[in-house]
Every structure is written in structure tokens, then in C-alpha cells.
Write a protein that holds these residues in place. Structure first.
Motif, PDB file in Angstrom:
ATOM      1  N   UNK A 147       5.452   3.299   3.377  1.00 38.50           N
ATOM      2  CA  UNK A 147       4.823   1.764   3.155  1.00 38.50           C
ATOM      3  C   UNK A 147       4.566   1.162   4.269  1.00 38.50           C
ATOM      4  N   UNK A 148       5.157   1.493   5.536  1.00 35.10           N
ATOM      5  CA  UNK A 148       4.936   0.871   6.694  1.00 35.10           C
ATOM      6  C   UNK A 148       3.630   1.300   7.489  1.00 35.10           C
ATOM      7  N   UNK A 149       3.427   2.730   7.121  1.00 33.76           N
ATOM      8  CA  UNK A 149       2.338   3.428   7.726  1.00 33.76           C
ATOM      9  C   UNK A 149       1.097   2.593   7.035  1.00 33.76           C
ATOM     10  N   UNK A 150       1.120   2.597   5.569  1.00 32.07           N
ATOM     11  CA  UNK A 150      -0.011   2.157   4.930  1.00 32.07           C
ATOM     12  C   UNK A 150      -0.461   0.700   5.171  1.00 32.07           C
ATOM     13  N   UNK A 151       0.806  -0.205   5.327  1.00 30.54           N
ATOM     14  CA  UNK A 151       0.398  -1.555   5.527  1.00 30.54           C
ATOM     15  C   UNK A 151      -0.081  -1.630   6.965  1.00 30.54           C
ATOM     16  N   UNK A 152       0.548  -0.790   8.074  1.00 30.17           N
ATOM     17  CA  UNK A 152       0.082  -0.962   9.350  1.00 30.17           C
ATOM     18  C   UNK A 152      -1.448  -0.732   9.352  1.00 30.17           C
ATOM     19  N   UNK A 153      -1.879   0.515   8.625  1.00 26.62           N
ATOM     20  CA  UNK A 153      -3.119   1.076   8.688  1.00 26.62           C
ATOM     21  C   UNK A 153      -4.056  -0.061   8.018  1.00 26.62           C
ATOM     22  N   UNK A 154      -3.558  -0.585   7.059  1.00 28.41           N
ATOM     23  CA  UNK A 154      -4.451  -1.650   6.230  1.00 28.41           C
ATOM     24  C   UNK A 154      -4.701  -3.117   7.189  1.00 28.41           C
ATOM     25  N   UNK A 155      -3.588  -3.437   7.826  1.00 26.61           N
ATOM     26  CA  UNK A 155      -3.716  -4.569   8.716  1.00 26.61           C
ATOM     27  C   UNK A 155      -4.774  -4.255   9.902  1.00 26.61           C
ATOM     28  N   UNK A 156      -4.831  -2.694  10.126  1.00 28.35           N
ATOM     29  CA  UNK A 156      -6.023  -2.437  11.293  1.00 28.35           C
ATOM     30  C   UNK A 156      -7.320  -2.484  10.573  1.00 28.35           C
ATOM     31  N   UNK A 157      -7.444  -2.469   9.209  1.00 32.91           N
ATOM     32  CA  UNK A 157      -8.780  -2.470   8.853  1.00 32.91           C
ATOM     33  C   UNK A 157      -9.346  -1.264   8.089  1.00 32.91           C
TER      34      UNK A 157
END
Length: 410
Positions: A142-152
Motif C-alpha cells: 500500500x505504501x508503494x502504490x500510494x507513493x507511486x500514485x503521488x508521483x504520477x
């Protein structure tokens, strides 16, 4: 179609590079391999021997400034499995700081700081990533997906067992692709239904077809910032919400259970053996057979710990010797060496029982024969490399499907 420029992190002995360059659609413009636990950098030596030392770095990625890494189209790597939680925020920092030494945050830092961000991402990890840690099932992913989502980036993933698609080893890994919001591929994903993308139209589905699922997909949103997500995600729940297949777009998760759909030829353990080419040191002496049989056999016995505590220990039996008419069991890092082991492969041949050779282990991961053979590299170390490696054929098929999809939508 011009070749896509690749940056390869955590390169090991070059499995990602082999798979991608086998498709003739990619060229590696920069690579990094650094082993923190040893002074001798054996994997990096092999990598440089096979691909050359130009644009290859053998330094700790955490010490390399982002501006020293050339711009690239696709960032790839099989990063270490660690605790990916968020440690803290700093008032004057650009963003979030992860735990020191956790290499996911090096990926995050590169993606955050690159002015010209890579258009695509292609990562690999052990499948338990989807359900780690035990106290917060799925938090790390979840942390990875959210961080990648925040980066576009939009992300799709699939847990793939190479043997389910005819490859010679039963090796389950999660593979995930990222598409930056600036790409036509991202727009194509956004205008396609999630189920159609995961079942048929997406890159991974094109490479590795699946049957129509019988269960309904799960839908949820990663609403919180990374610090809150790290602390609270799925806290106290018994299972992870992430199934073996899924998408994350704008923080919204669509995940489903899929089953492989494959009817081609399967490669068995027998198909990769070096018949008649194996030296005596790989054969098991008769006087040691009982040790191997005990370790691989079923057990139910009373044992005593070093502190004097007595407990009942039990485990089931392993197939001994290994079945030759099926894909092999998963290679582990402790595969090498002569000492008896429960987990090392043992095969029956006309000359007797023996361990697998380095070449056979390379073949199980679909590497070229003797890829890891180099002066100063022992057979035990070569086996260790293959225990850490990925199945090249999986990367090749996904890489080919990604290149074709890019060509189609652009």
C-alpha cells in the motif's frame, strides 16, 4: 520503433537486462549493483564481465546523486524485500524520508527528483510483499502504490509462477508495471475498464493470459498520506486486501484473483539436465545418503532448545529425489555446496544421486549457460546468484508486451 532507454537498479547478475534486451526493444544506459554485506562485489563482477563496465555503477545507490543517473525511459529492478514503512517527515525536507537503508526509498527519491521522470516502471519482488508485514497485512505494498500514485504513476501488478506458463521452475514473484500520467499508455489505461485491462487488454495480460475469474473484484481507496497509511493501513486485520492481480490509479485500487490460462509445452526438470557432463563432486557419496534422506523425510520428534526448553517438532516429507517430469522446485540462495540439506535439489541419474550444477541452475532461471562462470567465483556463489535471480523468460515476455503496447497506443 526506437529502443527504450533502461536504468537497471539492484541489477544482480543481469536478469532484467537479459530479458529486456532479448526482445530487441530496450537498451540499458545505466546500471547499479552493490552488495552491502560483503567487501567482494561478486555479482557486479559477473555483470561487468557479461555486459561491460561502461555506465555501470558499483556504489551504494543511496550515496549516488540523482543528477548522476542519466535520464531514461524505463526504470527497472528487483529491489530487496525489506520493511517499507515510513519513518518520519522532516519539516524542511521535500517530502517523506523512509527508514535508512531501505532501498525502496532510493527508488522513490530518484523518481521524485528526476525532472524528466521515466515514463515506465518495471519492478519485481517476492510475492509475500502483497501481505507484509504480519501486523498490518498489505501495508508495505500500500505504501508503494500510494507513493507511486503521488508521483504520477498508475500501477498494474500480477503474481506470476513461471512454471504456470511452461517455464522450468516453480518460482512465484510479483511483477508490477508503472505508467506515468504523461504517457499515451496511461491514458489508454484510464479509458479502459479495470477488468478488461487486467483480463485481456493490459500488458501483463497480453504476456500471461488468465481465465475469466469466478469471484468479484475488490475495490478500495488509499486515502491517507504516506505517514498515516504506514501507521494505520489494515491494522489488526487477518488478511491482505491485495489479491494476486490488480491496478492502482489515482490512489484507487481494483484487485482480483486470477488463474493462469496456458496450454503450451511445459519444460520439466529433466529437460535442463546436463546428462553425461557432470563431474564427480556433484554426486552424493553413499555414506551420506542417510543424512540427505533424514533431512528430506517427515519428522515428528522431541527437541530441546539451547535454553533447555523441550518442544515437539514436526514437518512433512520432501520429494526425494526431485521429480524429473515436472518443473523444478524454487531455487534458494543456499542451493550450493556439498553439505546435506532439506532444500537443495537432488536428481536421480544413471550414475547415482547428485546435486544440480551451476549451469543447470542457470537454465532453471533461463540464463545462458555459464553466465555466472568467472575466475574467482565459486560454484557455491554461482548457486547463490541463481537463488537471488528472477526467471529471465518472465521479464522477456512482459517486456515484449509492454513494447508492443507502447507502439500500439503512441
Amino acid at each position: 520503433m526506437s529502443k527504450l532507454n533502461v536504468c537497471e537498479l539492484f541489477a544482480g547478475v543481469g536478469g532484467f537486462r537479459l530479458g529486456l534486451e532479448n526482445t530487441d526493444h530496450y537498451q540499458v544506459v545505466w546500471s547499479n549493483q552493490w552488495e552491502p554485506s560483503t567487501r567482494a562485489q561478486h555479482a557486479s563482477w559477473v555483470y561487468e564481465a557479461r555486459f561491460g563496465g561502461q555506465n555501470h555503477s558499483n556504489l551504494d545507490i543511496e550515496t549516488i546523486a540523482t543528477n548522476e543517473i542519466p535520464d531514461h525511459d524505463i526504470l527497472v529492478g528487483g529491489f530487496p524485500c525489506q520493511d517499507y514503512s515510513v519513518a518520519t517527515t522532516l519539516k524542511n525536507s521535500k517530502g517523506l524520508i523512509g527508514k535508512k537503508g531501505v532501498l525502496w526509498w532510493s527508488i522513490h527519491r530518484i523518481l521524485e527528483e528526476k525532472k524528466n521522470k521515466p515514463k515506465y516502471l518495471f519492478f519485481e519482488n517476492v510475492d509475500r510483499l502483497l501481505k507484509s508485514p504480519a501486523t498490518q497485512r498489505g501495508r508495505d505494498f500500500a505504501v508503494m502504490l500510494k507513493s507511486l500514485s503521488d508521483l504520477g504513476y498508475a500501477v498494474e501488478w500480477r503474481v506470476i509462477n513461471a512454471a504456470d506458463y511452461g517455464m522450468p521452475q516453480r518460482r512465484r514473484r510479483v511483477f508490477f508495471l508503472g505508467y506515468h500520467k504523461s504517457t499515451a499508455l496511461y491514458e489508454s489505461l484510464k479509458t479502459t475498464s479495470e477488468s478488461d485491462w487486467l483480463m485481456d487488454k493490459g500488458c501483463i495480460a497480453k504476456a500471461f493470459p488468465v481465465e475469466t475469474p469466478s469471484e468479484s473484484p475488490e475495490l478500495f481507496e488509499l486515502k491517507h498520506d504516506l505517514v498515516s497509511l504506514s501507521k494505520k493501513f489494515n491494522l489488526g486485520m487477518p488478511s491482505s486486501p491485495f489479491l494476486n492481480t490488480g491496478l492502482c490509479v489515482d490512489g484507487k485500487v481494483f484487485t482480483m484473483k486470477t488463474t493462469p490460462d496456458f496450454s503450451g509445452t511445459t519444460t520439466s526438470l529433466a529437460d535442463i539436465l546436463q546428462n553425461g557432463e557432470v563431474t564427480e563432486d556433484f554426486f552424493i557419496p553413499k555414506e551420506e545418503l542417510s543424512k540427505w534422506a533424514y533431512l528430506k523425510g517427515a519428522k515428528k520428534e522431541l527437541r530441546t532448545s539451547k535454553t533447555g526448553y523441550s518442544y515437539n517438532y514436526s514437518e512433512g516429507s520432501m520429494v526425494f529425489p526431485d521429480a524429473l517430469n515436472k518443473p523444478s522446485r524454487t531455487i534458494i540462495t543456499g542451493e550450493g555446496g556439498k553439505s546435506p540439506s532439506r532444500f537443495k535439489h537432488v536428481v536421480q541419474t544413471e550414475k547415482g544421486l547428485r546435486r544440480l550444477t551451476p549451469v543447470e541452475l542457470e537454465r532453471l532461471n533461463m540464463f545462458p549457460d555459464d553466465h555466472t562462470k568467472l575466475d574467482g567465483i565459486t560454484n557455491t556463489k554461482r548457486a547463490f546468484f541463481m537463488g537471488n535471480a528472477l526467471v529471465v523468460g518472465v521479464v522477456e515476455k512482459i517486456g515484449a508486451a509492454l513494447a508492443e503496447k507502447i507502439h500500439t497506443v503512441d
